[in-house]
Design a protein around this motif. Structure first.
Motif, PDB file in Angstrom:
ATOM      1  N   LEU A  54      36.716  35.291  18.336  1.00  0.00           N
ATOM      2  CA  LEU A  54      35.792  36.415  18.470  1.00  0.00           C
ATOM      3  C   LEU A  54      34.352  35.928  18.655  1.00  0.00           C
ATOM      4  N   ALA A  55      33.974  34.862  17.962  1.00  0.00           N
ATOM      5  CA  ALA A  55      32.627  34.308  18.115  1.00  0.00           C
ATOM      6  C   ALA A  55      32.423  33.772  19.528  1.00  0.00           C
ATOM      7  N   GLU A  56      33.436  33.115  20.079  1.00  0.00           N
ATOM      8  CA  GLU A  56      33.339  32.603  21.451  1.00  0.00           C
ATOM      9  C   GLU A  56      33.178  33.745  22.449  1.00  0.00           C
ATOM     10  N   GLN A  57      33.911  34.840  22.231  1.00  0.00           N
ATOM     11  CA  GLN A  57      33.781  36.008  23.112  1.00  0.00           C
ATOM     12  C   GLN A  57      32.370  36.589  23.029  1.00  0.00           C
ATOM     13  N   THR A  58      31.835  36.696  21.824  1.00  0.00           N
ATOM     14  CA  THR A  58      30.485  37.228  21.636  1.00  0.00           C
ATOM     15  C   THR A  58      29.465  36.323  22.287  1.00  0.00           C
ATOM     16  N   LEU A  59      29.610  35.021  22.122  1.00  0.00           N
ATOM     17  CA  LEU A  59      28.688  34.072  22.750  1.00  0.00           C
ATOM     18  C   LEU A  59      28.691  34.221  24.265  1.00  0.00           C
ATOM     19  N   GLU A  60      29.857  34.393  24.849  1.00  0.00           N
ATOM     20  CA  GLU A  60      29.937  34.593  26.298  1.00  0.00           C
ATOM     21  C   GLU A  60      29.206  35.872  26.718  1.00  0.00           C
ATOM     22  N   ARG A  61      29.335  36.942  25.925  1.00  0.00           N
ATOM     23  CA  ARG A  61      28.628  38.188  26.240  1.00  0.00           C
ATOM     24  C   ARG A  61      27.124  38.000  26.101  1.00  0.00           C
ATOM     25  N   VAL A  62      26.683  37.233  25.117  1.00  0.00           N
ATOM     26  CA  VAL A  62      25.251  36.956  24.952  1.00  0.00           C
ATOM     27  C   VAL A  62      24.750  36.161  26.148  1.00  0.00           C
ATOM     28  N   ARG A  63      25.474  35.125  26.526  1.00  0.00           N
ATOM     29  CA  ARG A  63      25.063  34.279  27.659  1.00  0.00           C
ATOM     30  C   ARG A  63      25.000  35.057  28.969  1.00  0.00           C
ATOM     31  N   SER A  64      25.906  36.023  29.126  1.00  0.00           N
ATOM     32  CA  SER A  64      25.935  36.790  30.377  1.00  0.00           C
ATOM     33  C   SER A  64      24.981  37.987  30.344  1.00  0.00           C
ATOM     34  N   GLY A  65      24.306  38.197  29.215  1.00  0.00           N
ATOM     35  CA  GLY A  65      23.369  39.295  29.099  1.00  0.00           C
ATOM     36  C   GLY A  65      23.994  40.628  28.724  1.00  0.00           C
ATOM     37  N   GLU A  66      25.280  40.634  28.445  1.00  0.00           N
ATOM     38  CA  GLU A  66      25.973  41.860  28.078  1.00  0.00           C
ATOM     39  C   GLU A  66      25.734  42.231  26.617  1.00  0.00           C
ATOM     40  N   GLU A  67      25.314  41.275  25.808  1.00  0.00           N
ATOM     41  CA  GLU A  67      25.126  41.490  24.374  1.00  0.00           C
ATOM     42  C   GLU A  67      23.675  41.165  24.030  1.00  0.00           C
ATOM     43  N   GLU A  68      23.028  42.059  23.281  1.00  0.00           N
ATOM     44  CA  GLU A  68      21.638  41.867  22.903  1.00  0.00           C
ATOM     45  C   GLU A  68      21.555  41.079  21.598  1.00  0.00           C
ATOM     46  N   VAL A  69      20.577  40.198  21.519  1.00  0.00           N
ATOM     47  CA  VAL A  69      20.338  39.427  20.304  1.00  0.00           C
ATOM     48  C   VAL A  69      18.963  39.816  19.775  1.00  0.00           C
ATOM     49  N   ILE A  70      18.886  40.105  18.472  1.00  0.00           N
ATOM     50  CA  ILE A  70      17.598  40.429  17.872  1.00  0.00           C
ATOM     51  C   ILE A  70      17.290  39.416  16.780  1.00  0.00           C
ATOM     52  N   GLY A  71      16.030  39.225  16.503  1.00  0.00           N
ATOM     53  CA  GLY A  71      15.602  38.300  15.468  1.00  0.00           C
ATOM     54  C   GLY A  71      15.807  38.883  14.079  1.00  0.00           C
ATOM     55  N   SER A  72      15.762  38.019  13.083  1.00  0.00           N
ATOM     56  CA  SER A  72      16.012  38.461  11.710  1.00  0.00           C
ATOM     57  C   SER A  72      14.939  39.432  11.221  1.00  0.00           C
ATOM     58  N   GLU A  73      13.679  39.212  11.636  1.00  0.00           N
ATOM     59  CA  GLU A  73      12.615  40.127  11.204  1.00  0.00           C
ATOM     60  C   GLU A  73      12.878  41.539  11.708  1.00  0.00           C
ATOM     61  N   GLU A  74      13.250  41.654  12.975  1.00  0.00           N
ATOM     62  CA  GLU A  74      13.546  42.970  13.540  1.00  0.00           C
ATOM     63  C   GLU A  74      14.772  43.587  12.867  1.00  0.00           C
ATOM     64  N   PHE A  75      15.770  42.764  12.604  1.00  0.00           N
ATOM     65  CA  PHE A  75      16.984  43.245  11.931  1.00  0.00           C
ATOM     66  C   PHE A  75      16.648  43.852  10.581  1.00  0.00           C
ATOM     67  N   TRP A  76      15.908  43.105   9.748  1.00  0.00           N
ATOM     68  CA  TRP A  76      15.583  43.590   8.410  1.00  0.00           C
ATOM     69  C   TRP A  76      14.637  44.778   8.443  1.00  0.00           C
ATOM     70  N   ARG A  77      13.737  44.789   9.426  1.00  0.00           N
ATOM     71  CA  ARG A  77      12.845  45.931   9.570  1.00  0.00           C
ATOM     72  C   ARG A  77      13.657  47.191   9.878  1.00  0.00           C
TER      73      ARG A  77
END
Length: 81
Positions: A54-77
Motif C-alpha cells: 500500500l505504501a508503494e502504491q501511495t508513493l507512485e500516486r505522489v510521484r505522478s501527482g495524483e496524491e497531495e502531500v502536506i507538511g506537518s505544520e499544515e496537518f496539525w493546523r
C-alpha cells in the motif's frame, strides 16, 4: 484455540533446501510441525507485506501527482480547526 480444518485452505510452498532443513530442525526441537511454523511466519509478516504494498502504491500516486502531500505544520493546523 486451534484452527478448524474447515476454515483453512491448503497451498504448496517450495523452499530452498537450507531453509527447509532449518525449519525441520526447529520443528523437531520444539515438538511442533513444519506447517505450524510456516503458518506462523506468514501470519506474522503478512500485515507488513500489505503495508509495504500500500505504501508503494501511495508513493507512485505522489510521484505522478495524483496524491497531495502536506507538511506537518499544515496537518496539525488543520487538526486544530
Amino acid at each position: 484455540m486451534g484452527i478448524r480444518t474447515e476454515d483453512t485452505r491448503q497451498t504448496a510452498v517450495r523452499l530452498p533446501k537450507e531453509t527447509y532443513a532449518r525449519l525441520k530442525v526447529l520443528a523437531e526441537k520444539t515438538g511442533r510441525t513444519t506447517t505450524y511454523y510456516i503458518r506462523e511466519a506468514i501470519e506474522e509478516h503478512l500485515e507488513d507485506l500489505e503495508d509495504i504494498y500500500l505504501a508503494e502504491q501511495t508513493l507512485e500516486r505522489v510521484r505522478s501527482g495524483e496524491e497531495e502531500v502536506i507538511g506537518s505544520e499544515e496537518f496539525w493546523r488543520d487538526m486544530e480547526d
